[in-house]
Design a protein around this motif. Structure first.
Motif, PDB file in Angstrom:
ATOM      1  N   THR A  91      99.364  41.085   4.211  1.00  0.00           N
ATOM      2  CA  THR A  91     101.043  40.804   4.032  1.00  0.00           C
ATOM      3  C   THR A  91     101.162  39.820   5.343  1.00  0.00           C
ATOM      4  O   THR A  91     100.687  39.850   6.539  1.00  0.00           O
ATOM      5  CB  THR A  91     101.736  42.271   4.644  1.00  0.00           C
ATOM      6  N   ALA A  92     102.101  38.857   5.005  1.00  0.00           N
ATOM      7  CA  ALA A  92     102.306  37.790   5.965  1.00  0.00           C
ATOM      8  C   ALA A  92     103.336  36.728   5.149  1.00  0.00           C
ATOM      9  O   ALA A  92     103.432  36.782   3.990  1.00  0.00           O
ATOM     10  CB  ALA A  92     100.833  36.956   6.152  1.00  0.00           C
ATOM     11  N   VAL A  93     103.654  35.717   5.903  1.00  0.00           N
ATOM     12  CA  VAL A  93     104.325  34.527   5.332  1.00  0.00           C
ATOM     13  C   VAL A  93     103.308  33.608   5.404  1.00  0.00           C
ATOM     14  O   VAL A  93     102.307  33.239   6.079  1.00  0.00           O
ATOM     15  CB  VAL A  93     105.280  34.104   6.170  1.00  0.00           C
ATOM     16  N   TYR A  94     103.251  33.073   4.077  1.00  0.00           N
ATOM     17  CA  TYR A  94     102.168  32.360   3.525  1.00  0.00           C
ATOM     18  C   TYR A  94     102.709  30.722   3.519  1.00  0.00           C
ATOM     19  O   TYR A  94     103.708  30.622   2.857  1.00  0.00           O
ATOM     20  CB  TYR A  94     101.506  32.349   2.360  1.00  0.00           C
ATOM     21  N   TYR A  95     102.291  29.879   4.235  1.00  0.00           N
ATOM     22  CA  TYR A  95     102.679  28.508   4.591  1.00  0.00           C
ATOM     23  C   TYR A  95     101.662  27.401   3.801  1.00  0.00           C
ATOM     24  O   TYR A  95     100.492  27.586   3.960  1.00  0.00           O
ATOM     25  CB  TYR A  95     102.768  28.073   5.852  1.00  0.00           C
ATOM     26  N   CYS A  96     102.193  26.317   3.060  1.00  0.00           N
ATOM     27  CA  CYS A  96     101.478  25.394   2.525  1.00  0.00           C
ATOM     28  C   CYS A  96     101.480  24.212   3.622  1.00  0.00           C
ATOM     29  O   CYS A  96     102.395  24.074   4.247  1.00  0.00           O
ATOM     30  CB  CYS A  96     102.070  24.878   1.228  1.00  0.00           C
ATOM     31  N   ALA A  97     100.426  23.435   3.524  1.00  0.00           N
ATOM     32  CA  ALA A  97     100.613  22.334   4.746  1.00  0.00           C
ATOM     33  C   ALA A  97      99.655  21.207   4.235  1.00  0.00           C
ATOM     34  O   ALA A  97      98.675  21.511   3.329  1.00  0.00           O
ATOM     35  CB  ALA A  97     100.016  22.815   6.013  1.00  0.00           C
ATOM     36  N   THR A  98      99.751  19.912   4.675  1.00  0.00           N
ATOM     37  CA  THR A  98      98.986  18.748   4.280  1.00  0.00           C
ATOM     38  C   THR A  98      98.371  18.205   5.724  1.00  0.00           C
ATOM     39  O   THR A  98      99.245  18.238   6.832  1.00  0.00           O
ATOM     40  CB  THR A  98      99.894  17.814   3.701  1.00  0.00           C
ATOM     41  N   GLY A  99      97.269  17.963   5.527  1.00  0.00           N
ATOM     42  CA  GLY A  99      96.544  17.088   6.635  1.00  0.00           C
ATOM     43  C   GLY A  99      95.859  16.140   6.287  1.00  0.00           C
ATOM     44  O   GLY A  99      95.522  15.956   5.087  1.00  0.00           O
ATOM     45  N   SER A 100      95.446  15.187   7.204  1.00  0.00           N
ATOM     46  CA  SER A 100      94.549  14.065   6.879  1.00  0.00           C
ATOM     47  C   SER A 100      93.310  14.239   6.265  1.00  0.00           C
ATOM     48  O   SER A 100      92.486  13.547   5.544  1.00  0.00           O
ATOM     49  CB  SER A 100      94.556  13.192   8.019  1.00  0.00           C
ATOM     50  N   SER A 101      92.833  15.626   6.376  1.00  0.00           N
ATOM     51  CA  SER A 101      91.378  15.957   6.303  1.00  0.00           C
ATOM     52  C   SER A 101      91.374  17.391   6.243  1.00  0.00           C
ATOM     53  O   SER A 101      92.199  18.196   6.818  1.00  0.00           O
ATOM     54  CB  SER A 101      90.352  15.311   6.967  1.00  0.00           C
ATOM     55  N   ARG A 102      90.325  18.062   5.618  1.00  0.00           N
ATOM     56  CA  ARG A 102      89.996  19.517   5.872  1.00  0.00           C
ATOM     57  C   ARG A 102      89.844  19.951   6.956  1.00  0.00           C
ATOM     58  O   ARG A 102      90.440  20.903   7.347  1.00  0.00           O
ATOM     59  CB  ARG A 102      88.961  19.872   4.800  1.00  0.00           C
ATOM     60  N   SER A 103      89.027  19.189   7.950  1.00  0.00           N
ATOM     61  CA  SER A 103      88.800  19.549   9.249  1.00  0.00           C
ATOM     62  C   SER A 103      89.943  19.486  10.014  1.00  0.00           C
ATOM     63  O   SER A 103      90.385  20.485  10.906  1.00  0.00           O
ATOM     64  CB  SER A 103      87.518  18.677   9.608  1.00  0.00           C
ATOM     65  N   ASP A 104      91.020  18.415   9.718  1.00  0.00           N
ATOM     66  CA  ASP A 104      92.151  18.482  10.586  1.00  0.00           C
ATOM     67  C   ASP A 104      92.951  19.817  10.367  1.00  0.00           C
ATOM     68  O   ASP A 104      93.650  20.207  11.088  1.00  0.00           O
ATOM     69  CB  ASP A 104      92.941  17.403  10.109  1.00  0.00           C
ATOM     70  N   LEU A 105      93.090  20.239   9.142  1.00  0.00           N
ATOM     71  CA  LEU A 105      93.829  21.249   8.737  1.00  0.00           C
ATOM     72  C   LEU A 105      93.113  22.580   9.436  1.00  0.00           C
ATOM     73  O   LEU A 105      93.847  23.412  10.036  1.00  0.00           O
ATOM     74  CB  LEU A 105      93.888  21.591   7.134  1.00  0.00           C
ATOM     75  N   GLN A 106      91.786  22.700   9.169  1.00  0.00           N
ATOM     76  CA  GLN A 106      91.223  23.877  10.044  1.00  0.00           C
ATOM     77  C   GLN A 106      91.609  23.900  11.409  1.00  0.00           C
ATOM     78  O   GLN A 106      91.377  24.922  12.083  1.00  0.00           O
ATOM     79  CB  GLN A 106      89.768  23.829   9.531  1.00  0.00           C
ATOM     80  N   ALA A 107      91.600  22.909  12.244  1.00  0.00           N
ATOM     81  CA  ALA A 107      91.941  22.632  13.476  1.00  0.00           C
ATOM     82  C   ALA A 107      93.499  23.012  13.793  1.00  0.00           C
ATOM     83  O   ALA A 107      93.870  22.718  14.935  1.00  0.00           O
ATOM     84  CB  ALA A 107      91.141  21.419  14.135  1.00  0.00           C
ATOM     85  N   GLY A 108      94.214  23.139  12.709  1.00  0.00           N
ATOM     86  CA  GLY A 108      95.781  22.979  13.128  1.00  0.00           C
ATOM     87  C   GLY A 108      96.467  21.880  12.968  1.00  0.00           C
ATOM     88  O   GLY A 108      97.558  21.736  13.459  1.00  0.00           O
ATOM     89  N   ARG A 109      95.742  20.419  12.832  1.00  0.00           N
ATOM     90  CA  ARG A 109      96.525  19.333  12.835  1.00  0.00           C
ATOM     91  C   ARG A 109      97.090  19.051  11.567  1.00  0.00           C
ATOM     92  O   ARG A 109      96.524  18.472  10.741  1.00  0.00           O
ATOM     93  CB  ARG A 109      95.389  18.282  13.423  1.00  0.00           C
ATOM     94  N   VAL A 110      98.263  19.547  11.314  1.00  0.00           N
ATOM     95  CA  VAL A 110      99.212  19.469  10.276  1.00  0.00           C
ATOM     96  C   VAL A 110     100.223  18.437  10.208  1.00  0.00           C
ATOM     97  O   VAL A 110     100.846  18.151  11.414  1.00  0.00           O
ATOM     98  CB  VAL A 110      99.909  20.932  10.082  1.00  0.00           C
ATOM     99  N   LEU A 111     100.183  17.674   9.178  1.00  0.00           N
ATOM    100  CA  LEU A 111     101.001  16.658   9.197  1.00  0.00           C
ATOM    101  C   LEU A 111     102.452  16.989   8.662  1.00  0.00           C
ATOM    102  O   LEU A 111     103.713  16.712   9.005  1.00  0.00           O
ATOM    103  CB  LEU A 111     100.746  15.550   8.088  1.00  0.00           C
ATOM    104  N   TYR A 112     102.437  17.996   7.606  1.00  0.00           N
ATOM    105  CA  TYR A 112     103.649  18.677   7.024  1.00  0.00           C
ATOM    106  C   TYR A 112     103.606  20.190   6.910  1.00  0.00           C
ATOM    107  O   TYR A 112     102.554  20.427   6.384  1.00  0.00           O
ATOM    108  CB  TYR A 112     104.020  17.874   5.873  1.00  0.00           C
ATOM    109  N   TRP A 113     104.535  20.729   6.995  1.00  0.00           N
ATOM    110  CA  TRP A 113     104.736  22.246   6.628  1.00  0.00           C
ATOM    111  C   TRP A 113     105.720  22.542   5.625  1.00  0.00           C
ATOM    112  O   TRP A 113     106.692  21.972   5.685  1.00  0.00           O
ATOM    113  CB  TRP A 113     105.116  22.992   7.931  1.00  0.00           C
ATOM    114  N   GLY A 114     105.406  23.474   4.806  1.00  0.00           N
ATOM    115  CA  GLY A 114     106.569  23.777   3.903  1.00  0.00           C
ATOM    116  C   GLY A 114     107.242  25.159   4.825  1.00  0.00           C
ATOM    117  O   GLY A 114     106.598  25.461   6.007  1.00  0.00           O
ATOM    118  N   LYS A 115     108.071  25.768   4.315  1.00  0.00           N
ATOM    119  CA  LYS A 115     108.846  26.960   4.886  1.00  0.00           C
ATOM    120  C   LYS A 115     108.385  28.095   4.804  1.00  0.00           C
ATOM    121  O   LYS A 115     108.703  29.163   5.304  1.00  0.00           O
ATOM    122  CB  LYS A 115     110.162  27.086   4.399  1.00  0.00           C
ATOM    123  N   GLY A 116     107.424  28.383   3.960  1.00  0.00           N
ATOM    124  CA  GLY A 116     106.411  29.419   3.590  1.00  0.00           C
ATOM    125  C   GLY A 116     107.388  30.513   2.543  1.00  0.00           C
ATOM    126  O   GLY A 116     108.339  30.293   2.129  1.00  0.00           O
TER     127      GLY A 116
END
Length: 123
Positions: A91-116
């Motif tokens: 149970t959670a709010v699930y967010y979509c996000a984009t990043g320059s790379s997979r490792s950036d996403l895993q590190a939380g370096r997100v370029l854009y977020w959805g609203k969930g």
């Protein structure tokens, strides 16, 4: 301007499945990685899974692999998260996000977020 729109959340029972969708507009996902995060009540946002748009290589948080599957549809510019055997702790709010790379996403370096989109799993 990039917009990410999640859908597919809802209220389900433990053991059920859900498929979340993330559609984007304004820019192609080409050259980026797209991922899912979730934030449960009272907890920090955590990485769930990511996929590279060009090759479709997927990555998962250790606790998610096996029950969750991320995929993409290039023609629809959409990323999916298939969630199976859902548990109340999902149970959670699930967010979509984009990043320059997979490792950036895993590190939380997100370029854009959805609203969930909200997922509630009842026991």
């Amino acid at each position: 301007q990039v917009q990410l729109v999640e859908s597919g959340g809802g209220l389900v029972q433990a053991g059920d499945s859900l498929r979340l969708s993330c559609a984007h507009s304004g820019r192609t996902f080409s050259g980026y990685a797209v991922g899912w995060f979730r934030q449960a009540p009272g907890k920090e946002r955590e990485f769930v899974a990511a996929i590279t748009w060009s090759r479709g290589t997927s990555y998962y948080a250790d606790s998610m692999e096996g029950r969750f599957a991320i995929s993409r549809d290039n023609a629809r510019n959409t990323v999916y998260l298939q969630m199976n055997s859902l548990k109340p702790e999902d149970t959670a709010v699930y967010y979509c996000a984009t990043g320059s790379s997979r490792s950036d996403l895993q590190a939380g370096r997100v370029l854009y977020w959805g609203k969930g989109t909200s997922v509630t799993v009842s026991s």
